[in-house]
Design a protein around this motif. Structure first.
Motif, PDB file in Angstrom:
ATOM      1  N   PRO A  56       0.813  -1.223   0.000  1.00 52.54           N
ATOM      2  CA  PRO A  56       0.000   0.000   0.000  1.00 52.54           C
ATOM      3  C   PRO A  56       0.849   1.276   0.000  1.00 52.54           C
ATOM      4  CG  PRO A  56      -0.653  -1.481   1.796  1.00 52.54           C
ATOM      5  CD  PRO A  56       0.611  -2.030   1.216  1.00 52.54           C
ATOM      6  N   SER A  57       0.278   2.348  -0.516  1.00 51.97           N
ATOM      7  CA  SER A  57       0.948   3.650  -0.528  1.00 51.97           C
ATOM      8  C   SER A  57      -0.078   4.739  -0.803  1.00 51.97           C
ATOM      9  CB  SER A  57       2.015   3.680  -1.629  1.00 51.97           C
ATOM     10  OG  SER A  57       2.481   4.994  -1.838  1.00 51.97           O
ATOM     11  N   THR A  58       0.068   5.850  -0.130  1.00 51.07           N
ATOM     12  CA  THR A  58      -0.691   7.058  -0.491  1.00 51.07           C
ATOM     13  C   THR A  58       0.255   8.057  -1.151  1.00 51.07           C
ATOM     14  OG1 THR A  58      -2.250   6.771   1.314  1.00 51.07           O
ATOM     15  CG2 THR A  58      -2.060   8.998   0.407  1.00 51.07           C
ATOM     16  N   ARG A  59       1.283   8.510  -0.371  1.00 52.10           N
ATOM     17  CA  ARG A  59       2.152   9.578  -0.819  1.00 52.10           C
ATOM     18  C   ARG A  59       3.004   9.190  -2.030  1.00 52.10           C
ATOM     19  NH1 ARG A  59       0.852  10.248   4.229  1.00 52.10           N
ATOM     20  NH2 ARG A  59       1.010   8.006   4.150  1.00 52.10           N
ATOM     21  N   THR A  60       3.718   8.087  -1.941  1.00 51.30           N
ATOM     22  CA  THR A  60       4.725   7.776  -2.957  1.00 51.30           C
ATOM     23  C   THR A  60       4.075   7.505  -4.317  1.00 51.30           C
ATOM     24  OG1 THR A  60       5.970   6.767  -1.151  1.00 51.30           O
ATOM     25  CG2 THR A  60       6.775   6.365  -3.378  1.00 51.30           C
ATOM     26  N   ARG A  61       3.012   6.694  -4.317  1.00 45.71           N
ATOM     27  CA  ARG A  61       2.381   6.353  -5.594  1.00 45.71           C
ATOM     28  C   ARG A  61       1.786   7.601  -6.257  1.00 45.71           C
ATOM     29  NH1 ARG A  61      -1.710   5.896  -8.161  1.00 45.71           N
ATOM     30  NH2 ARG A  61      -3.094   6.436  -6.452  1.00 45.71           N
ATOM     31  N   LEU A 108       8.679   0.554  -8.676  1.00 45.28           N
ATOM     32  CA  LEU A 108       8.285  -0.653  -7.941  1.00 45.28           C
ATOM     33  C   LEU A 108       8.284  -0.431  -6.438  1.00 45.28           C
ATOM     34  CD1 LEU A 108       7.709  -3.780  -8.008  1.00 45.28           C
ATOM     35  CD2 LEU A 108      10.175  -4.072  -7.636  1.00 45.28           C
ATOM     36  N   ARG A 109       7.159  -0.747  -5.801  1.00 42.77           N
ATOM     37  CA  ARG A 109       7.129  -0.913  -4.334  1.00 42.77           C
ATOM     38  C   ARG A 109       6.825  -2.367  -4.043  1.00 42.77           C
ATOM     39  NH1 ARG A 109       4.496   2.696   0.335  1.00 42.77           N
ATOM     40  NH2 ARG A 109       6.371   3.850  -0.188  1.00 42.77           N
ATOM     41  N   HIS A 110       7.672  -2.965  -3.194  1.00 43.21           N
ATOM     42  CA  HIS A 110       7.542  -4.394  -2.933  1.00 43.21           C
ATOM     43  C   HIS A 110       8.004  -4.688  -1.509  1.00 43.21           C
ATOM     44  CE1 HIS A 110       7.876  -8.727  -3.592  1.00 43.21           C
ATOM     45  NE2 HIS A 110       7.203  -8.549  -4.722  1.00 43.21           N
ATOM     46  N   GLU A 136      15.548  -0.048   1.371  1.00 42.95           N
ATOM     47  CA  GLU A 136      15.730   1.382   1.042  1.00 42.95           C
ATOM     48  C   GLU A 136      14.447   1.975   0.486  1.00 42.95           C
ATOM     49  OE1 GLU A 136      18.755   3.787  -0.042  1.00 42.95           O
ATOM     50  OE2 GLU A 136      20.360   2.299  -0.130  1.00 42.95           O
ATOM     51  N   HIS A 137      14.332   3.272   0.622  1.00 37.57           N
ATOM     52  CA  HIS A 137      13.247   4.067   0.026  1.00 37.57           C
ATOM     53  C   HIS A 137      13.930   5.347  -0.478  1.00 37.57           C
ATOM     54  CE1 HIS A 137       9.494   5.901  -0.805  1.00 37.57           C
ATOM     55  NE2 HIS A 137       8.863   5.704   0.332  1.00 37.57           N
ATOM     56  N   PRO A 138      14.676   5.210  -1.590  1.00 37.26           N
ATOM     57  CA  PRO A 138      15.601   6.290  -1.946  1.00 37.26           C
ATOM     58  C   PRO A 138      14.937   7.631  -2.253  1.00 37.26           C
ATOM     59  CG  PRO A 138      15.496   4.610  -3.688  1.00 37.26           C
ATOM     60  CD  PRO A 138      14.805   4.044  -2.502  1.00 37.26           C
ATOM     61  N   THR A 139      13.754   7.621  -2.875  1.00 36.84           N
ATOM     62  CA  THR A 139      13.156   8.936  -3.175  1.00 36.84           C
ATOM     63  C   THR A 139      12.654   9.605  -1.889  1.00 36.84           C
ATOM     64  OG1 THR A 139      11.025   7.917  -3.808  1.00 36.84           O
ATOM     65  CG2 THR A 139      12.582   8.440  -5.585  1.00 36.84           C
ATOM     66  N   GLN A 140      12.268   8.799  -0.870  1.00 39.06           N
ATOM     67  CA  GLN A 140      11.899   9.403   0.424  1.00 39.06           C
ATOM     68  C   GLN A 140      13.147  10.019   1.068  1.00 39.06           C
ATOM     69  OE1 GLN A 140       8.673   9.536   1.958  1.00 39.06           O
ATOM     70  NE2 GLN A 140       9.714  11.019   3.256  1.00 39.06           N
ATOM     71  N   GLY A 141      14.271   9.287   1.011  1.00 38.25           N
ATOM     72  CA  GLY A 141      15.520   9.830   1.551  1.00 38.25           C
ATOM     73  C   GLY A 141      15.895  11.129   0.840  1.00 38.25           C
ATOM     74  N   HIS A 263       8.675  13.941   9.357  1.00 43.21           N
ATOM     75  CA  HIS A 263       8.083  12.592   9.440  1.00 43.21           C
ATOM     76  C   HIS A 263       7.762  12.175   8.001  1.00 43.21           C
ATOM     77  CE1 HIS A 263       5.642   9.172  10.514  1.00 43.21           C
ATOM     78  NE2 HIS A 263       5.618   9.472  11.799  1.00 43.21           N
ATOM     79  N   PRO A 264       8.142  10.965   7.600  1.00 45.13           N
ATOM     80  CA  PRO A 264       7.858  10.563   6.210  1.00 45.13           C
ATOM     81  C   PRO A 264       6.379  10.254   5.960  1.00 45.13           C
ATOM     82  CG  PRO A 264       8.844   8.745   7.436  1.00 45.13           C
ATOM     83  CD  PRO A 264       8.890   9.939   8.342  1.00 45.13           C
ATOM     84  N   GLY A 265       5.604  10.062   7.058  1.00 47.78           N
ATOM     85  CA  GLY A 265       4.221   9.631   6.888  1.00 47.78           C
ATOM     86  C   GLY A 265       4.166   8.146   6.546  1.00 47.78           C
TER      87      GLY A 265
HETATM   88  N1   CP Z   1       6.319   7.935   3.058  1.00 48.70           N
HETATM   89  C1   CP Z   1       5.707   6.952   2.359  1.00 48.70           C
HETATM   90  O1   CP Z   1       6.353   6.106   1.737  1.00 48.70           O
HETATM   91  O2   CP Z   1       4.340   7.000   2.382  1.00 48.70           O
HETATM   92  P1   CP Z   1       3.399   6.001   1.571  1.00 48.70           P
HETATM   93  O3   CP Z   1       3.551   4.644   2.188  1.00 48.70           O
HETATM   94  O4   CP Z   1       2.010   6.571   1.735  1.00 48.70           O
HETATM   95  O5   CP Z   1       3.835   5.996   0.133  1.00 48.70           O
END
Ligand code: CP
Length: 311
Positions: A56-61, A108-110, A136-141, A263-265
């Motif tokens: 699942p994702s809200t922000r990144t997707r 890709l998120r996995h 890793e979550h490089p674009t969040q970093g 906070h990344p959320g």
């Molecule tokens: N920060 C972050 O990755 O949020 P999502 O899980 O909503 O994409």
């Protein structure tokens, strides 16, 4: 000459300080696009991006979708439940089929660490890691570092505290790699079960008392407890966690007035961060989200072969 010649972004551990700075500078150039009336440039016209989210994702997707649309790319969204992964197709076969459909970029998120790297070694399409397990979550970093640099004008020498569930956090790892490469002092804070001393091998400090870092921090980055990745209890209960590690109003009052609260959320109000603190004037949590678009535009543009930093 551009310092970027990669087709993929799998993690910040694999990048040099120059490559990270290149992406941040490119994001700075793209940030202005989001402030215009007409929020679109033709940089990726004719390219196809597939947002492939198996978690699942809200922000990144959403942020990748908006970033791609602002660059004039065509975007297709796929979620795990609506894909043939449900019928037993492997990740590799699904990705090869997306490539056969002429996807230029696959985001890709996995849940499996290494999944983006696995595809990057097997596909010609660009692979962008939108979070792989606890790796890793490089674009969040990058967007966190971009937000810090935007507020302070630099990263070098800043005291950045990352507080919470570090063990299971891909956000923490990408922040650690990127911040250290750019010269920040990074301190990890949390219970010893979630912030083991062995993290010090990365070049960070480890502290088990939040009170040790409050006055000296330029940035505090709060992380939520990743219950979905934990297979046992890592602390006695939420009440104890809040009393020992939560950024309460009393603790926030001890921060320097210039300290950024990040906070990344998604945030868990009243757990890792008090609700009023999350909404306070020192909080840049929503600025991080906004900056994510420019950062992802920079990543998509650079990995698709964009030359140099756009004017
Ligand atoms: N920060 C972050 O990755 O949020 P999502 O899980 O909503 O994409």
């Amino acid at each position: 000459m551009s310092t970027w010649n990669k087709k993929d972004l799998v993690g910040l551990d694999a990048l040099t300080a120059e490559e990270i700075t290149h992406l941040l500078d490119t994001a700075m150039a793209f940030k202005g696009v989001g402030e215009r009336n007409l929020k679109k440039v033709p940089a990726l016209r004719g390219k196809t991006l597939v947002n492939f989210f198996v978690e699942p994702s809200t922000r990144t997707r959403t942020s990748f979708e908006i970033a791609a649309m602002r660059l004039s790319a065509d975007v297709v969204n796929i979620t795990a439940t609506a894909s043939s992964l449900q019928k037993g197709e492997t990740l590799k076969d699904t990705a090869l089929n997306l490539q056969a459909l002429r996807a230029d970029i696959i985001v890709l998120r996995h849940s499996s660490p290494g999944s983006s790297n696995f595809l990057s070694e097997r596909l010609n399409s660009s692979i962008i890691n939108a979070g792989d397990g606890a790796h890793e979550h490089p674009t969040q970093g990058l967007l966190d570092i971009f937000t810090i640099r935007e507020k302070f004008g630099r990263i070098e020498g800043l005291n950045v505290a990352i507080i919470g569930d570090i063990l299971f956090s891909r956000v923490a790892r990408s922040n650690i790699f990127g911040l250290l490469k750019l010269g920040a002092n990074v301190t990890l804070v949390g219970p010893s079960t979630l912030v083991p001393k062995r993290f010090e091998k990365l070049g960070v400090k480890v502290r088990h008392h939040i009170d040790d870092i409050l006055e000296s921090a330029d940035v505090v980055n709060l992380l939520r407890i990743q219950h979905e990745r934990q297979r046992k209890e890592y602390f006695p209960g939420l009440g104890e966690y809040i009393s020992l590690f939560g950024l309460t109003k009393l603790r926030a009052a001890r921060l320097s007035p210039s300290c950024l609260i990040m906070h990344p959320g998604p945030i868990n109000r009243g757990v890792e961060i008090d609700s009023d603190v999350a909404d306070s004037s020192q909080s840049v949590i929503l600025d991080q989200v906004t900056n994510g678009i420019a950062v992802r535009m920079a990543v998509l543009y650079s990995c698709a072969g964009g030359a140099g930093i756009p004017a």
